[in-house]
Scaffold this motif. Sequence first.
Motif, PDB file in Angstrom:
ATOM      1  N   UNK B 244       1.071  -1.156  -0.017  1.00  0.00           N
ATOM      2  CA  UNK B 244       0.124  -0.120  -0.390  1.00  0.00           C
ATOM      3  C   UNK B 244       0.724   1.213  -0.161  1.00  0.00           C
ATOM      4  N   UNK B 245       1.797   1.200   0.410  1.00  0.00           N
ATOM      5  CA  UNK B 245       3.279   2.378   0.816  1.00  0.00           C
ATOM      6  C   UNK B 245       3.392   2.736  -0.552  1.00  0.00           C
ATOM      7  N   UNK B 246       3.868   1.829  -1.237  1.00  0.00           N
ATOM      8  CA  UNK B 246       4.126   1.663  -2.407  1.00  0.00           C
ATOM      9  C   UNK B 246       3.568   2.564  -3.737  1.00  0.00           C
ATOM     10  N   UNK B 247       2.356   2.400  -3.231  1.00  0.00           N
ATOM     11  CA  UNK B 247       1.238   2.966  -4.221  1.00  0.00           C
ATOM     12  C   UNK B 247       0.455   4.374  -4.238  1.00  0.00           C
ATOM     13  N   UNK B 248       1.190   4.379  -2.732  1.00  0.00           N
ATOM     14  CA  UNK B 248       0.989   5.695  -2.221  1.00  0.00           C
ATOM     15  C   UNK B 248       2.429   6.924  -2.600  1.00  0.00           C
ATOM     16  N   UNK B 249       2.880   6.307  -2.963  1.00  0.00           N
ATOM     17  CA  UNK B 249       4.710   6.822  -3.063  1.00  0.00           C
ATOM     18  C   UNK B 249       4.035   7.164  -4.672  1.00  0.00           C
ATOM     19  N   UNK B 250       3.551   6.103  -5.260  1.00  0.00           N
ATOM     20  CA  UNK B 250       3.569   6.555  -7.015  1.00  0.00           C
ATOM     21  C   UNK B 250       2.517   7.516  -7.513  1.00  0.00           C
ATOM     22  N   UNK B 251       1.712   7.737  -6.183  1.00  0.00           N
ATOM     23  CA  UNK B 251       0.679   9.007  -5.451  1.00  0.00           C
ATOM     24  C   UNK B 251       1.313  10.289  -5.246  1.00  0.00           C
ATOM     25  N   UNK B 252       2.400  10.685  -4.870  1.00  0.00           N
ATOM     26  CA  UNK B 252       2.963  11.738  -4.303  1.00  0.00           C
ATOM     27  C   UNK B 252       3.873  12.090  -5.574  1.00  0.00           C
ATOM     28  N   UNK B 253       4.408  10.652  -5.864  1.00  0.00           N
ATOM     29  CA  UNK B 253       5.395  11.056  -7.116  1.00  0.00           C
ATOM     30  C   UNK B 253       4.208  12.041  -8.635  1.00  0.00           C
ATOM     31  N   UNK B 257       5.934  15.764  -9.605  1.00  0.00           N
ATOM     32  CA  UNK B 257       4.868  15.668 -11.645  1.00  0.00           C
ATOM     33  C   UNK B 257       3.901  16.954 -11.551  1.00  0.00           C
ATOM     34  N   UNK B 258       3.227  16.616 -10.620  1.00  0.00           N
ATOM     35  CA  UNK B 258       1.830  17.503 -11.475  1.00  0.00           C
ATOM     36  C   UNK B 258       1.613  16.503 -12.738  1.00  0.00           C
ATOM     37  N   UNK B 259       1.694  14.961 -12.745  1.00  0.00           N
ATOM     38  CA  UNK B 259       1.380  14.528 -14.337  1.00  0.00           C
ATOM     39  C   UNK B 259      -0.287  14.082 -13.644  1.00  0.00           C
ATOM     40  N   UNK B 260      -1.147  15.437 -14.020  1.00  0.00           N
ATOM     41  CA  UNK B 260      -2.539  14.281 -13.776  1.00  0.00           C
ATOM     42  C   UNK B 260      -3.127  13.833 -14.277  1.00  0.00           C
ATOM     43  N   UNK B 261      -3.228  13.621 -15.538  1.00  0.00           N
ATOM     44  CA  UNK B 261      -3.423  11.994 -16.285  1.00  0.00           C
ATOM     45  C   UNK B 261      -2.978  11.242 -15.759  1.00  0.00           C
ATOM     46  N   UNK B 262      -1.308  11.310 -14.633  1.00  0.00           N
ATOM     47  CA  UNK B 262      -1.138   9.537 -13.823  1.00  0.00           C
ATOM     48  C   UNK B 262      -2.117   9.893 -13.302  1.00  0.00           C
TER      49      UNK B 262
END
Lengths: 284, 284
Positions: B244-253, B257-262
Amino acid sequence: MVWQRVCIIGVGLLGGSIGLALKRKRLAKQVVGVGRSISRLDTALQRGAIDVATDDILAGARDADLIIACTPVQSIVDSLAVAASVAQPNAILTDVGSTKQSIIRGAIGRLPASQYIGSHPIAGGHHSGVEHAVGTLLDGALVVITPTEHTPQDLTDRMTRFWESMGSRTCILTPQEHDEALAISSHLPHMVASALAGTTPSHMLQFVGKGWMDSTRIAASNPQLWRQILEENHAPALQALKNFATICQTWIEALEQGDFDRVESLLEAGKATRDAVASRHLSG
Amino acid sequence: MVWQRVCIIGVGLLGGSIGLALKRKRLAKQVVGVGRSISRLDTALQRGAIDVATDDILAGARDADLIIACTPVQSIVDSLAVAASVAQPNAILTDVGSTKQSIIRGAIGRLPASQYIGSHPIAGGHHSGVEHAVGTLLDGALVVITPTEHTPQDLTDRMTRFWESMGSRTCILTPQEHDEALAISSHLPHMVASALAGTTPSHMLQFVGKGWMDSTRIAASNPQLWRQILEENHAPALQALKNFATICQTWIEALEQGDFDRVESLLEAGKATRDAVASRHLSG
């Protein structure tokens, strides 16, 4: 006071509920609903949330003395600017968007500071759309009102009286305070619920119970709407998520060290916070 | 088949609901409730969840042909070992604990492999205690049954028929598969809800809405019980939290990066998973 003509732009769950409350409390002589979908406006008419429906914002806002934009956040300033051009000269312009700084930045030079003031009713449900609107949605709900240093006190007072006449509680915050608060209280839970749902492999879904269902409920929300909200409230949302990730790291360390006293104190802290709110919300 | 004497050790929400279902479906001639609190047993008697109440496990389990331990996980093996010594020689011994490997490790040499088999009904509610028990709690609920390589097929079959006679669906997993699945589907949501509640500063609680309330609901659970569950299921719970923490990290990145498509695709993935389950659960 009774409004002559209230124009609601975007008649969904919140706009429809505002219309129903205005009618039920006899606070408006006429409620006009503006929307893009005629079939949804028909539903709003049938439900008695609005008296008149139109897909033409200029026709709908003409001579209005109160205009409430209930559209997605990125359309609010445009809608209000068009509406303001035909509304009464002293009309109040507000919105119910769940971010405030970006809307207020966008309003500079486009909406008169003597007329526009931001509002955010913290009310809603799992289901969107006027078919779920209820006239009691705002009863007892907190509405955050966000004047800037350019907002006349009289406008803030009139806006406060309006929401209180709708049965809501009110609270004044700066747009920045609002956005930081909502990042923690609303935007973070959405990101966490989404991450929790997203981390669950599909073959594990047969084993989920009520806990997972509750904790992920808001992950079912509209991704386009929430992308907008997170885009508008980018920095506070990121900070809230980083703070949350730090607590997750504390949890991970406690489990790695087999420190179950620490685990229990983390559980106690979460329960204390949750219980403090549950005692205030009748819905528990 | 009708049981002669079912002994329920620990008559709380789940034990009480099992008793109510046994009575309602006329599946047992007698249901005996064993507990430490006479007042809670009185409530169980008054509610019709049990026929007889006792705080003496030897008296309660005597001649029983089915014994169901509904105590906190760390007391289950002890309770069943005492009960087995006075029950019928061929009695089925089971439990409803939400972790399985540690119980089954503890059962080796203490509970006969020909009689003990683990069960875990994935059912429950926000409120504990027999006062919230309902005879329909198990209707349609999934019960995971966890035989080991030493469990006779006949015992697994009898256990399966029992839960199906209670109106539940059943599924067979090894204890390890069970614990890994529940770490993801149940233990992780508890840790996440607790962390989310715990990360919310008290002065922000006035701004929380329905989303925060839903997402943190299970943070109000009993910290001692959950400490035990996480202690028993330590390694799978830690792994689930790390994922779960890994997914949170993906969210944070994505936000950094301001990558709102992501961001939108993360929101879409969470929604797809949540919607897949909502369509299966009537309670949505």
